[in-house]
Design a protein around this motif. Structure first.
Motif, mmCIF file in Angstrom:
data_model
loop_
_atom_site.group_PDB
_atom_site.id
_atom_site.type_symbol
_atom_site.label_atom_id
_atom_site.label_comp_id
_atom_site.label_asym_id
_atom_site.label_seq_id
_atom_site.Cartn_x
_atom_site.Cartn_y
_atom_site.Cartn_z
ATOM 1 N N ARG A 1 1.157 4.185 -2.876
ATOM 2 C CA ARG A 1 0.951 5.594 -2.525
ATOM 3 C C ARG A 1 2.138 6.462 -2.913
ATOM 4 O O ARG A 1 1.963 7.621 -3.294
ATOM 5 C CB ARG A 1 0.672 5.705 -1.021
ATOM 6 N N ALA B 1 -7.418 0.457 1.111
ATOM 7 C CA ALA B 1 -6.907 1.470 0.181
ATOM 8 C C ALA B 1 -7.606 1.427 -1.171
ATOM 9 O O ALA B 1 -7.172 2.094 -2.110
ATOM 10 C CB ALA B 1 -5.399 1.283 -0.008
ATOM 11 N N ARG C 1 -10.232 2.686 -2.403
ATOM 12 C CA ARG C 1 -10.753 3.941 -2.957
ATOM 13 C C ARG C 1 -9.658 4.806 -3.579
ATOM 14 O O ARG C 1 -9.941 5.680 -4.387
ATOM 15 C CB ARG C 1 -11.472 4.732 -1.864
ATOM 16 N N GLU C 2 -8.423 4.570 -3.178
ATOM 17 C CA GLU C 2 -7.321 5.385 -3.678
ATOM 18 C C GLU C 2 -6.820 4.925 -5.044
ATOM 19 O O GLU C 2 -6.136 5.673 -5.740
ATOM 20 C CB GLU C 2 -6.150 5.350 -2.695
ATOM 21 N N PHE C 3 -7.142 3.680 -5.408
ATOM 22 C CA PHE C 3 -6.602 3.088 -6.626
ATOM 23 C C PHE C 3 -7.696 2.348 -7.384
ATOM 24 O O PHE C 3 -8.784 2.135 -6.870
ATOM 25 C CB PHE C 3 -5.463 2.110 -6.276
ATOM 26 N N HIS C 4 -7.390 1.964 -8.623
ATOM 27 C CA HIS C 4 -8.263 1.013 -9.298
ATOM 28 C C HIS C 4 -8.122 -0.317 -8.570
ATOM 29 O O HIS C 4 -7.035 -0.669 -8.099
ATOM 30 C CB HIS C 4 -7.840 0.840 -10.761
ATOM 31 N N SER C 5 -9.208 -1.057 -8.468
ATOM 32 C CA SER C 5 -9.145 -2.322 -7.740
ATOM 33 C C SER C 5 -10.080 -3.346 -8.359
ATOM 34 O O SER C 5 -11.054 -2.994 -9.029
ATOM 35 C CB SER C 5 -9.507 -2.122 -6.262
ATOM 36 N N GLN D 1 -2.488 1.678 -10.135
ATOM 37 C CA GLN D 1 -2.526 3.126 -10.110
ATOM 38 C C GLN D 1 -3.661 3.683 -10.971
ATOM 39 O O GLN D 1 -3.963 3.168 -12.056
ATOM 40 C CB GLN D 1 -1.199 3.714 -10.603
ATOM 41 N N LYS D 2 -4.270 4.761 -10.492
ATOM 42 C CA LYS D 2 -5.280 5.456 -11.287
ATOM 43 C C LYS D 2 -4.588 6.248 -12.392
ATOM 44 O O LYS D 2 -3.377 6.409 -12.399
ATOM 45 C CB LYS D 2 -6.112 6.372 -10.396
ATOM 46 N N ILE E 1 0.837 -1.201 0.000
ATOM 47 C CA ILE E 1 0.000 0.000 0.000
ATOM 48 C C ILE E 1 0.873 1.251 0.000
ATOM 49 O O ILE E 1 0.622 2.206 -0.745
ATOM 50 C CB ILE E 1 -0.947 -0.014 1.216
ATOM 51 N N ASP E 2 1.916 1.249 0.822
ATOM 52 C CA ASP E 2 2.822 2.401 0.851
ATOM 53 C C ASP E 2 3.526 2.576 -0.491
ATOM 54 O O ASP E 2 3.749 3.706 -0.948
ATOM 55 C CB ASP E 2 3.864 2.228 1.959
#
Length: 297
Positions: A136, A152, A154-158, A274-275, A132-133
């Motif tokens: 980020r 995590a 919501r922070e990336f495509h998943s 990554q988005k 995750i780090d």
């Protein structure tokens, strides 16, 4: 300032402000003003004018020596960023859980190599927290992670690749080790081994939620910093823990992995990436992981 330094390097290569201006597609007066501004900024003369053209001064030579590598690295990095913006990237940095690599990542990478043989892979065996780090910080393009990735997502495509069954890890001499299957209720009253939340965020909460669905709250008598240490503690402390079902195919001295029969006992394997505009290789690996996950029986 970078544009002025690149212009100066061109002037020195050409040995002429006029020829450099033609090459840079700007006027000679404009280029001369850039050189004067750079000399003013650095506090010294960079060029000596001669009848045959211009040559660098001592300060000019020093600038060339120190700045040329930076300019080359700058241009290479900029070109790489532009390729990434177009979805073209020759390197794919992947973080993964070692325990999931054999069943999912290895066959997916074999498919990726056939479709994208030119891609350079950088594989990193990491804890969920490190993955995750890494995402980020931009050090990873993609992560094969457990349901810890939900924290995590919501922070990336998943994408959820597969929902696995769950097994209990017990010492070989434990009475539960003789059973073909166990229920979560049979673990009530046992000492559980947890994992440090800093390394595997959400793992203890996952085990707690499963046990609560069976009517009890687990007692984490020991908390360690990784799965390998978890299994060692299963042996030395005669404690138990819950793991993804694919551990049943693995072997660890002194440990027996017993399938858990409860329908609610599931563990999700996810991929995060990554988005933005993902590279063709990243998209291909995500697709390959989905295909492999669908084929696992």
């Amino acid at each position: 300032m970078m544009d002025r330094i690149k212009a100066l390097l061109t002037v020195i290569e050409e040995g002429s402000v006029n020829r450099a201006a033609v090459r840079l597609r700007i006027t000679q007066p404009a280029l001369s003003r850039q050189m004067q501004a750079l000399e003013h900024e650095l506090g010294g003369r960079l060029l000596e004018r001669e009848t045959s053209g211009v040559k660098p001064t001592g300060l000019g030579h020093a600038l060339v020596k120190s700045m040329r590598p930076l300019v080359e690295n700058y241009d290479a990095a900029l070109a790489d960023l532009r390729r990434q913006a177009r979805g073209e990237h020759s390197e794919l940095r992947v973080g993964y859980l070692f325990s999931a690599a054999q069943s999912m990542l290895t066959p997916a990478l074999a498919r990726l190599r056939k479709s994208h043989p030119q891609v350079k892979l950088k594989l990193h065996d990491m804890s969920p927290r490190e993955q995750i780090d890494g995402l980020r910080s931009g050090e990873l393009d993609l992560a094969l992670i457990g349901q810890e990735g939900m924290l995590a997502a919501r922070e990336f495509h998943s994408a959820r690749l597969r929902s696995f069954t769950v097994c209990g890890a017990v010492a070989d001499g434990d009475s539960l080790a003789q059973k073909k299957r166990i229920t979560l209720k049979e673990l009530k009253g046992r000492d559980f081994i947890g994992v440090d939340e800093d390394q595997v965020p959400g793992r203890n909460r996952w085990m707690t939620a499963l046990c609560k669905s069976a009517g009890f709250k687990p007692r984490f008598a020991i908390v360690v910093d990784g799965i390998t240490h978890v299994l060692s503690q299963v042996v030395s402390e005669s404690a138990v823990t819950l793991l993804p079902g694919y551990f049943e195919k693995l072997q660890h001295p002194g440990v027996t992995f017993v399938p858990v029969s409860d329908d609610t006992a599931r563990w999700d394997c996810m991929v995060l990436w990554q988005k933005g505009r993902a590279s063709a290789a990243a998209r291909a690996l995500v697709d390959a992981l989905k295909q492999v996950a669908a084929e696992i029986k």
